[in-house]
Scaffold this motif. Sequence first.
Motif, mmCIF file in Angstrom:
data_model
loop_
_atom_site.group_PDB
_atom_site.id
_atom_site.type_symbol
_atom_site.label_atom_id
_atom_site.label_comp_id
_atom_site.label_asym_id
_atom_site.label_seq_id
_atom_site.Cartn_x
_atom_site.Cartn_y
_atom_site.Cartn_z
ATOM 1 N N ILE A 68 1.040 -0.972 -0.056
ATOM 2 C CA ILE A 68 -0.083 0.102 -0.045
ATOM 3 C C ILE A 68 0.924 1.253 0.385
ATOM 4 C CG2 ILE A 68 -1.924 1.356 0.916
ATOM 5 C CD1 ILE A 68 -3.026 -1.319 1.888
ATOM 6 N N THR A 69 1.198 2.207 -1.216
ATOM 7 C CA THR A 69 2.054 2.840 -1.225
ATOM 8 C C THR A 69 0.738 4.418 -1.661
ATOM 9 O OG1 THR A 69 4.207 3.843 -2.529
ATOM 10 C CG2 THR A 69 1.987 2.542 -3.273
ATOM 11 N N GLY A 70 1.416 5.407 -2.238
ATOM 12 C CA GLY A 70 0.924 6.612 -3.049
ATOM 13 C C GLY A 70 1.956 7.414 -4.078
ATOM 14 N N GLY A 71 1.240 8.519 -3.914
ATOM 15 C CA GLY A 71 0.522 10.089 -2.511
ATOM 16 C C GLY A 71 1.159 9.033 -1.421
ATOM 17 N N GLU A 72 0.594 9.313 -0.103
ATOM 18 C CA GLU A 72 0.691 8.866 1.075
ATOM 19 C C GLU A 72 -0.925 8.333 1.808
ATOM 20 O OE1 GLU A 72 1.778 8.245 4.690
ATOM 21 O OE2 GLU A 72 2.672 9.006 3.224
ATOM 22 N N PRO A 73 -0.755 6.978 1.874
ATOM 23 C CA PRO A 73 -1.705 6.050 2.506
ATOM 24 C C PRO A 73 -2.374 6.575 3.562
ATOM 25 C CG PRO A 73 0.569 5.302 2.135
ATOM 26 C CD PRO A 73 0.868 6.025 1.382
ATOM 27 N N SER A 74 -1.020 7.298 5.029
ATOM 28 C CA SER A 74 -2.133 7.232 6.031
ATOM 29 C C SER A 74 -3.289 8.189 5.712
ATOM 30 C CB SER A 74 -0.892 7.737 6.836
ATOM 31 O OG SER A 74 0.117 8.957 6.763
#
Length: 182
Positions: A68-74
């Motif tokens: 799970i990645t992004g960008g910013e997944p949090s």
Amino acid sequence: MKKMKINEIFYSIQGEGRWAGTPMVFIRFAGCNLKCPFCDTIHEPFQEMSVADILGRINCIPAEHVCITGGEPSLQLTDELIHYLHVQGRIIHVETNGTRKLPLGIDWVTVSPKTEKIALTEADEIKIVYEGQNVEQWADFKAKYHYLQPCSCMNTTAVIDYVKSHPRWKISIQTQKLLNFQ
């Protein structure tokens, strides 16, 4: 049921860090709370997807690992998605800039700090995109692995020289760029 903004979902090989070479499903979240000048991710296009939509999309993919990645997944990652990925028997990896806390239950956390201070105090690996900055503030960050990564493979010699002078660090190469795969 909350929908998440998903930039893309694809099946490939992890190209970076400790798990380089491992087949993985990648779930890329749209949006980021930072705007790093070297970022190679297009953040804007996205599809709103529920947990059921995401699980349906990856259900037939044979990889055990999900990144799970992004960008910013949090910014969007939910306990529900983590739970149901585990129900599917997946091992969950998250790549984060570390500026926000993560939900519990993640199997492997890679933090790649882009700011002086972050919210996370430990991770499985820390990966710094090296542009010549002072990285020693991160040398004692609580992680099993400490990686320096050339910025878009442009300063590999500088990273090699730094790692040789500071053996606490290891080099992480963006294999996906060298071998030209996603």
